[in-house]
Design a protein around this motif. Sequence first.
Motif, PDB file in Angstrom:
ATOM      1  N   GLY A 142       0.871  -1.182   0.000  1.00  0.00           N
ATOM      2  CA  GLY A 142       0.000   0.000   0.000  1.00  0.00           C
ATOM      3  C   GLY A 142       0.900   1.222   0.000  1.00  0.00           C
ATOM      4  O   GLY A 142       1.929   1.234  -0.669  1.00  0.00           O
ATOM      5  N   ASN A 143       0.525   2.224   0.777  1.00  0.00           N
ATOM      6  CA  ASN A 143       1.430   3.344   0.950  1.00  0.00           C
ATOM      7  C   ASN A 143       2.616   2.899   1.798  1.00  0.00           C
ATOM      8  O   ASN A 143       3.760   3.130   1.469  1.00  0.00           O
ATOM      9  CB  ASN A 143       0.671   4.481   1.626  1.00  0.00           C
ATOM     10  CG  ASN A 143       0.988   5.780   0.960  1.00  0.00           C
ATOM     11  OD1 ASN A 143       2.058   5.953   0.375  1.00  0.00           O
ATOM     12  ND2 ASN A 143       0.053   6.698   1.034  1.00  0.00           N
ATOM     13  N   GLY A 144       2.281   2.218   2.893  1.00  0.00           N
ATOM     14  CA  GLY A 144       3.308   1.480   3.638  1.00  0.00           C
ATOM     15  C   GLY A 144       3.343   0.073   3.054  1.00  0.00           C
ATOM     16  O   GLY A 144       2.301  -0.425   2.631  1.00  0.00           O
ATOM     17  N   ASN A 196       4.243  10.026  -4.412  1.00  0.00           N
ATOM     18  CA  ASN A 196       4.321   8.769  -3.658  1.00  0.00           C
ATOM     19  C   ASN A 196       3.220   7.819  -4.124  1.00  0.00           C
ATOM     20  O   ASN A 196       3.109   6.702  -3.637  1.00  0.00           O
ATOM     21  CB  ASN A 196       4.161   9.037  -2.163  1.00  0.00           C
ATOM     22  CG  ASN A 196       2.797   9.594  -1.830  1.00  0.00           C
ATOM     23  OD1 ASN A 196       2.303  10.464  -2.541  1.00  0.00           O
ATOM     24  ND2 ASN A 196       2.173   9.093  -0.786  1.00  0.00           N
ATOM     25  N   ASP A 197       2.403   8.299  -5.041  1.00  0.00           N
ATOM     26  CA  ASP A 197       1.230   7.534  -5.449  1.00  0.00           C
ATOM     27  C   ASP A 197       1.552   6.723  -6.703  1.00  0.00           C
ATOM     28  O   ASP A 197       1.924   7.293  -7.732  1.00  0.00           O
ATOM     29  CB  ASP A 197       0.073   8.508  -5.722  1.00  0.00           C
ATOM     30  CG  ASP A 197      -1.255   7.791  -5.836  1.00  0.00           C
ATOM     31  OD1 ASP A 197      -1.365   6.880  -6.689  1.00  0.00           O
ATOM     32  OD2 ASP A 197      -2.173   8.133  -5.072  1.00  0.00           O
ATOM     33  N   MET A 198       1.406   5.415  -6.610  1.00  0.00           N
ATOM     34  CA  MET A 198       1.761   4.524  -7.721  1.00  0.00           C
ATOM     35  C   MET A 198       0.984   4.865  -8.989  1.00  0.00           C
ATOM     36  O   MET A 198       1.505   4.742 -10.090  1.00  0.00           O
ATOM     37  CB  MET A 198       1.516   3.070  -7.282  1.00  0.00           C
ATOM     38  CG  MET A 198       1.982   2.034  -8.256  1.00  0.00           C
ATOM     39  SD  MET A 198       3.721   2.189  -8.719  1.00  0.00           S
ATOM     40  CE  MET A 198       4.524   1.062  -7.617  1.00  0.00           C
ATOM     41  N   ARG A 199      -0.269   5.317  -8.810  1.00  0.00           N
ATOM     42  CA  ARG A 199      -1.071   5.655 -10.003  1.00  0.00           C
ATOM     43  C   ARG A 199      -0.410   6.761 -10.812  1.00  0.00           C
ATOM     44  O   ARG A 199      -0.310   6.683 -12.035  1.00  0.00           O
ATOM     45  CB  ARG A 199      -2.488   6.085  -9.597  1.00  0.00           C
ATOM     46  CG  ARG A 199      -3.383   4.920  -9.302  1.00  0.00           C
ATOM     47  CD  ARG A 199      -4.655   5.366  -8.669  1.00  0.00           C
ATOM     48  NE  ARG A 199      -4.375   5.836  -7.299  1.00  0.00           N
ATOM     49  CZ  ARG A 199      -5.264   5.854  -6.329  1.00  0.00           C
ATOM     50  NH1 ARG A 199      -6.496   5.483  -6.564  1.00  0.00           N
ATOM     51  NH2 ARG A 199      -4.945   6.242  -5.124  1.00  0.00           N
ATOM     52  N   LEU A 210       2.691   5.405 -12.584  1.00  0.00           N
ATOM     53  CA  LEU A 210       2.372   4.567 -13.746  1.00  0.00           C
ATOM     54  C   LEU A 210       2.030   5.458 -14.948  1.00  0.00           C
ATOM     55  O   LEU A 210       2.482   5.219 -16.061  1.00  0.00           O
ATOM     56  CB  LEU A 210       1.207   3.627 -13.424  1.00  0.00           C
ATOM     57  CG  LEU A 210       1.535   2.472 -12.461  1.00  0.00           C
ATOM     58  CD1 LEU A 210       0.270   1.816 -11.943  1.00  0.00           C
ATOM     59  CD2 LEU A 210       2.436   1.429 -13.121  1.00  0.00           C
ATOM     60  N   ALA A 243      -3.458  -4.999  -0.649  1.00  0.00           N
ATOM     61  CA  ALA A 243      -3.464  -3.540  -0.410  1.00  0.00           C
ATOM     62  C   ALA A 243      -3.433  -2.778  -1.739  1.00  0.00           C
ATOM     63  O   ALA A 243      -3.339  -3.401  -2.804  1.00  0.00           O
ATOM     64  CB  ALA A 243      -2.333  -3.110   0.518  1.00  0.00           C
ATOM     65  N   GLY A 244      -3.511  -1.458  -1.651  1.00  0.00           N
ATOM     66  CA  GLY A 244      -3.713  -0.594  -2.831  1.00  0.00           C
ATOM     67  C   GLY A 244      -2.925  -0.990  -4.068  1.00  0.00           C
ATOM     68  O   GLY A 244      -3.491  -1.190  -5.141  1.00  0.00           O
ATOM     69  N   ILE A 245      -1.609  -1.118  -3.924  1.00  0.00           N
ATOM     70  CA  ILE A 245      -0.773  -1.457  -5.086  1.00  0.00           C
ATOM     71  C   ILE A 245      -0.904  -2.949  -5.402  1.00  0.00           C
ATOM     72  O   ILE A 245      -1.108  -3.334  -6.554  1.00  0.00           O
ATOM     73  CB  ILE A 245       0.711  -1.081  -4.818  1.00  0.00           C
ATOM     74  CG1 ILE A 245       0.838   0.423  -4.581  1.00  0.00           C
ATOM     75  CG2 ILE A 245       1.596  -1.531  -5.961  1.00  0.00           C
ATOM     76  CD1 ILE A 245       2.238   0.893  -4.182  1.00  0.00           C
ATOM     77  N   ASN A 256      -4.283  -3.755  -7.091  1.00  0.00           N
ATOM     78  CA  ASN A 256      -4.730  -3.039  -8.296  1.00  0.00           C
ATOM     79  C   ASN A 256      -3.751  -2.958  -9.451  1.00  0.00           C
ATOM     80  O   ASN A 256      -4.166  -2.762 -10.582  1.00  0.00           O
ATOM     81  CB  ASN A 256      -5.132  -1.607  -7.918  1.00  0.00           C
ATOM     82  CG  ASN A 256      -6.304  -1.592  -6.975  1.00  0.00           C
ATOM     83  OD1 ASN A 256      -7.378  -2.063  -7.326  1.00  0.00           O
ATOM     84  ND2 ASN A 256      -6.103  -1.100  -5.762  1.00  0.00           N
ATOM     85  N   VAL A 257      -2.465  -3.059  -9.125  1.00  0.00           N
ATOM     86  CA  VAL A 257      -1.502  -2.837 -10.207  1.00  0.00           C
ATOM     87  C   VAL A 257      -1.118  -4.182 -10.829  1.00  0.00           C
ATOM     88  O   VAL A 257      -0.203  -4.864 -10.365  1.00  0.00           O
ATOM     89  CB  VAL A 257      -0.258  -2.073  -9.688  1.00  0.00           C
ATOM     90  CG1 VAL A 257       0.652  -1.695 -10.847  1.00  0.00           C
ATOM     91  CG2 VAL A 257      -0.683  -0.824  -8.923  1.00  0.00           C
TER      92      VAL A 257
END
Length: 379
Positions: free
Chosen positions: A209-211, A281-284, A287, A329-331, A334-335
């Motif tokens: 995620g972020n962490g 810091n946001d993977m989106r 990308l 988690a987020g990344i 989703n990625v």
Amino acid sequence: MNILVVNCGSSSIKYQLFCMEKHISLLSGIAEKIGSSESFIIHHKGDKLHKVKIALNDYFSGIEKIAQLLMHPAWGVIKDKSQIHAIGHRVVHGGEEFRSSVLIDKYVMKRIKFYSKLAPLHNPPAYNGIKATKKLFSDTKQVAVFDTAFHQTMPEEAFLYGLPYKLYKKYCIRRYGFHGTSHRYVAQAAAKELKKPLEKLKLITCHLGNGCSIAAIKHGRSVDTSMGFTPLEGLVMGTRCGDIDPALVGYIMEKEKLNIEQVNALMNRKSGLLGISGISNDMRDLLTCAKAGNKRARLAIDIFIYKVKKYIGSYIAAMNGADAIILTAGIGENVSVIKARLLRELSNVIGEKIKMLTIHTEEERLIALDTFKLIQNKK
Ligand code: ADP
């Protein structure tokens, strides 16, 4: 039975109300910027969202307003406080003492406060949040669920640093690991999906995620994890640097003329994906920029994935094999390019035997379940 889950951050309170019989989440939300004049609550009921701008001076006013929303004729689902049967709190640090979730009493409160020395940014908000919640819900049973607890099964060889042993005894300097509730939740979910008992599986869970942290889970027990004494160790994260040569801390302080606080801020808040890319810091965002040809964004993503790959490899070695790698988690969830790259670049290591799964983490649900179990046992 309705269980409220509360997660207090430095200026926020996340909450979610669960109906345990129906296994569903009834309401959720977050109160943000507590203590400032710009505080507000974002409250979700089903797919509807309600934003309330309201001055929240402290955790007590935050919890009080959240309770009002839970009982609101349009936005709530309960009539009065007695319909919340128990409350589960996320607490970051339980030291070596708390190896599982516990009912909160005076002693537990004291110890949560005590472990602020190991988590000065995280335990004080949890402590203050529990105090506020106890004041408002004085008759309701409350449970603490610790981020560190799940990793307390790590053996000494995994949790001790190569530092003088006396520092461990004197200051509790060791690796604790974090995100324990998430690793535990996705490990259980993976066992279900694989249709095998958790006790028979070797799993590598990647909370990205972020962490970010990775855990090696052998037969249901965490045997190693990438975060250490603090969440700074391990992977390259949104804004945290992860593993570096420890000699660099002094070197950077000297060269950049920084004090301890400043170098800590540099490593925790200005490094990682943000520091490498200089963009976000946001993977989106990264990308998108990488796709448009930005080299530093691409580099940040490459370093991120390389580190994940190395940890996965080392945990396969640590457990002498693995049945599955879980991304969450987020990344992680989703990625899809990360999953595709790991599958491709680890194809020789993974072979036919190791599965790669994506599982949605639900830490709050596990906190509610732990709370439910503990109050059942007490009856
Ligand atoms: P936290 O650790 O704060 O709970 P999250 O688990 O929400 O964080 O993860 C945040 C990260 O996940 C960010 O880098 C964000 O870009 C990434 N992320 C979330 N959703 C997506 C998505 N749909 N596509 C790509 N990245 C995503």
